[in-house]
Design a protein around this motif. Structure first.
Motif, PDB file in Angstrom:
ATOM      1  N   GLY A 193       0.896  -0.935  -0.115  1.00 45.49           N
ATOM      2  CA  GLY A 193      -0.120  -0.011  -0.014  1.00 45.49           C
ATOM      3  C   GLY A 193       0.677   1.194  -0.106  1.00 45.49           C
ATOM      4  O   GLY A 193       0.585   2.166  -0.812  1.00 45.49           O
ATOM      5  N   ALA A 194       1.856   1.084   0.859  1.00 46.57           N
ATOM      6  CA  ALA A 194       2.932   2.544   1.031  1.00 46.57           C
ATOM      7  C   ALA A 194       3.646   2.543  -0.348  1.00 46.57           C
ATOM      8  O   ALA A 194       3.619   3.750  -0.842  1.00 46.57           O
ATOM      9  CB  ALA A 194       3.791   2.165   1.884  1.00 46.57           C
ATOM     10  N   ILE A 221      -5.998   6.593   9.226  1.00 43.85           N
ATOM     11  CA  ILE A 221      -5.385   5.740   9.934  1.00 43.85           C
ATOM     12  C   ILE A 221      -6.027   5.539  11.380  1.00 43.85           C
ATOM     13  O   ILE A 221      -6.062   3.946  11.766  1.00 43.85           O
ATOM     14  CB  ILE A 221      -3.947   6.335  10.232  1.00 43.85           C
ATOM     15  CG1 ILE A 221      -3.077   6.588   9.451  1.00 43.85           C
ATOM     16  CG2 ILE A 221      -3.140   5.646  11.616  1.00 43.85           C
ATOM     17  CD1 ILE A 221      -1.699   7.227   9.437  1.00 43.85           C
ATOM     18  N   GLY A 222      -6.588   6.185  11.992  1.00 41.89           N
ATOM     19  CA  GLY A 222      -7.628   6.093  13.172  1.00 41.89           C
ATOM     20  C   GLY A 222      -8.546   4.873  12.854  1.00 41.89           C
ATOM     21  O   GLY A 222      -8.877   3.989  13.683  1.00 41.89           O
ATOM     22  N   PRO A 236     -11.080  -8.593   4.293  1.00 39.80           N
ATOM     23  CA  PRO A 236     -11.176  -7.292   4.980  1.00 39.80           C
ATOM     24  C   PRO A 236      -9.927  -6.947   5.996  1.00 39.80           C
ATOM     25  O   PRO A 236      -9.567  -5.623   5.749  1.00 39.80           O
ATOM     26  CB  PRO A 236     -12.445  -7.517   5.890  1.00 39.80           C
ATOM     27  CG  PRO A 236     -12.545  -8.809   6.203  1.00 39.80           C
ATOM     28  CD  PRO A 236     -12.172  -9.683   4.810  1.00 39.80           C
ATOM     29  N   VAL A 237      -9.237  -7.909   6.452  1.00 36.75           N
ATOM     30  CA  VAL A 237      -8.256  -7.645   7.146  1.00 36.75           C
ATOM     31  C   VAL A 237      -7.056  -7.172   6.229  1.00 36.75           C
ATOM     32  O   VAL A 237      -6.335  -5.985   6.649  1.00 36.75           O
ATOM     33  CB  VAL A 237      -7.623  -8.801   7.972  1.00 36.75           C
ATOM     34  CG1 VAL A 237      -6.129  -8.734   8.520  1.00 36.75           C
ATOM     35  CG2 VAL A 237      -8.607  -9.391   9.156  1.00 36.75           C
ATOM     36  N   GLY A 238      -6.744  -7.989   5.048  1.00 37.69           N
ATOM     37  CA  GLY A 238      -5.764  -7.290   3.945  1.00 37.69           C
ATOM     38  C   GLY A 238      -6.186  -5.946   3.678  1.00 37.69           C
ATOM     39  O   GLY A 238      -5.204  -5.223   3.581  1.00 37.69           O
ATOM     40  N   ILE A 243      -4.748  -0.198   3.475  1.00 39.27           N
ATOM     41  CA  ILE A 243      -4.978   1.153   3.579  1.00 39.27           C
ATOM     42  C   ILE A 243      -4.191   2.020   4.511  1.00 39.27           C
ATOM     43  O   ILE A 243      -3.814   2.984   4.430  1.00 39.27           O
ATOM     44  CB  ILE A 243      -6.733   1.227   3.942  1.00 39.27           C
ATOM     45  CG1 ILE A 243      -7.517   1.042   3.052  1.00 39.27           C
ATOM     46  CG2 ILE A 243      -6.827   2.637   4.625  1.00 39.27           C
ATOM     47  CD1 ILE A 243      -8.899   0.716   3.563  1.00 39.27           C
ATOM     48  N   LEU A 244      -3.905   1.321   5.911  1.00 40.52           N
ATOM     49  CA  LEU A 244      -2.924   1.671   6.624  1.00 40.52           C
ATOM     50  C   LEU A 244      -1.584   2.021   5.867  1.00 40.52           C
ATOM     51  O   LEU A 244      -1.041   3.039   6.022  1.00 40.52           O
ATOM     52  CB  LEU A 244      -2.713   0.706   7.870  1.00 40.52           C
ATOM     53  CG  LEU A 244      -3.982   0.842   8.771  1.00 40.52           C
ATOM     54  CD1 LEU A 244      -3.667  -0.399   9.731  1.00 40.52           C
ATOM     55  CD2 LEU A 244      -4.051   1.870   9.563  1.00 40.52           C
ATOM     56  N   GLY A 245      -1.102   1.084   5.185  1.00 41.92           N
ATOM     57  CA  GLY A 245       0.247   1.457   4.444  1.00 41.92           C
ATOM     58  C   GLY A 245       0.112   2.464   3.352  1.00 41.92           C
ATOM     59  O   GLY A 245       1.071   3.273   3.358  1.00 41.92           O
ATOM     60  N   ALA A 246      -1.375   2.605   2.714  1.00 41.85           N
ATOM     61  CA  ALA A 246      -1.307   3.800   1.814  1.00 41.85           C
ATOM     62  C   ALA A 246      -1.093   4.942   2.545  1.00 41.85           C
ATOM     63  O   ALA A 246      -0.621   5.862   1.882  1.00 41.85           O
ATOM     64  CB  ALA A 246      -2.495   3.541   0.908  1.00 41.85           C
TER      65      ALA A 246
END
Length: 337
Positions: A193-194, A221-222, A236-238, A243-246
């Protein structure tokens, strides 16, 4: 990290990249020859010195390359995340194939190759620098600049998903019954994602560095942390890890461009290192806080509290931005330029 950034401004980013690679060679050889805990600690110290020197120099040089700065930093971050994914996988396979000792020799050889690669980097003309000041004087001056503290907050956010997902995210997945292999693949999605965020979103920063970007990213992030423990199915976990990585990739670029916008060329390395205090604060405090929360209310409760804390931080970023840039970011850019 602070010393490395200061010397980037004094002897040049490319020279400090050479120093980082040399420190990495010494660290790898130290680990290969280590027969005691004290020697291994010396090797860890050399690795930390290399890393703390490398990143300020890397980001400072990237911010000064010709062409569009946002695109340059976007590709730099994309390659960094791709290298992290591939390097972790290759490192694990090498250890299995040849053992730790030989793997450290290969690390030393790769670091020697890094010295040759840094010698091939384009020369970045430097402006006529002001008379160099002492390191403490330099950082005391930066500490009096309000924009630096907004930069620290952005740096904190940029590393938070990596710090939490790589540690407590793994604990969460294992507690849900995922195998170590499945956990590893899911955690890799943070880096993916990042990487794609850095490659695809750089153009969003061309025209401005508006406060809405860190505010929205912090809120995402929250929500990501709060919703990650709700689901147990892999899809969904993935998605939430992705999303957190992006989000991490977007705020990383924002931080680097922000420090470039508010600092002159001859203080770029020091400014990035000072803002990078946020990285160190995150790595020092959030694992301790998450560990205490997990002991108190379990791993899921810890993620819920962390998500709520990030939403509160998102609300606080707006007044922090107004305090840091009372005349707007454009005025700070003009002063730095």
């Amino acid at each position: 990290n602070l010393a490395g950034g200061a010397y980037v401004d004094r002897i040049g980013a490319r020279n400090m990249l050479h120093a980082a690679c040399i420190a990495m060679v010494c660290a790898a050889v130290t680990f290969q020859l280590a027969t005691s805990y004290a020697v291994m600690m010396s090797g860890v110290s050399l690795f930390v010195l290399s890393r703390g020197t490398f990143w300020p120099a890397n980001y400072a040089m990237g911010s000064q390359l010709p062409g569009d700065r946002a695109q340059n930093m976007g590709w730099l971050n994309a390659v960094t995340n791709a290298g992290q994914i591939a390097g972790t996988a290759v490192g694990g396979m090498l250890i299995v194939a040849v053992g730790f000792k030989a793997a450290f020799w290969l690390t030393a050889c790769m670091s020697l190759g890094g010295i040759l690669l840094t010698a091939m980097l384009p020369h970045v003309p430097r402006r006529a620098a002001r008379a160099p000041r002492g390191i403490l004087v330099t950082y005391a001056g930066l500490a009096r600049q309000k924009p630096m503290y907004f930069g620290i907050a952005c740096a904190f956010l940029s590393v938070l998903p990596f710090t939490i997902v790589a540690s407590f995210g793994a604990i969460l997945l294992v507690s849900d019954g995922y195998s170590s292999g499945e956990t590893g693949w899911l955690l890799t999605l943070r880096g993916v994602g990042a990487m794609f965020a850095a490659a695809l979103m750089a153009r969003a920063f061309r025209s401005s560095l508006e406060r809405s970007i860190p505010l929205v990213t912090c809120a995402v992030i929250g929500f990501g942390f709060a919703l990650l423990p709700v689901f147990r199915e892999p899809w969904p976990v993935g998605v939430f890890i992705l999303i957190l990585g992006a989000s991490s990739g977007i705020i990383s670029i924002y931080f680097q461009l922000l420090m470039s916008a508010v600092s002159p060329d001859d203080q770029r390395g020091s400014a990035i290192s000072f803002g990078g205090i946020g990285w160190n604060l995150c790595n020092l405090t959030t694992p301790l806080a998450m560990g205490a929360l997990m002991d108190t209310m379990g791993i899921r409760g810890a993620f819920y509290v962390l998500g709520a804390a990030m939403l509160l931080l998102a609300a606080l970023l707006a007044p922090l931005y107004r305090w840091a840039f009372p005349r707007g970011l454009g005025a700070e850019r003009a002063n730095a330029g």
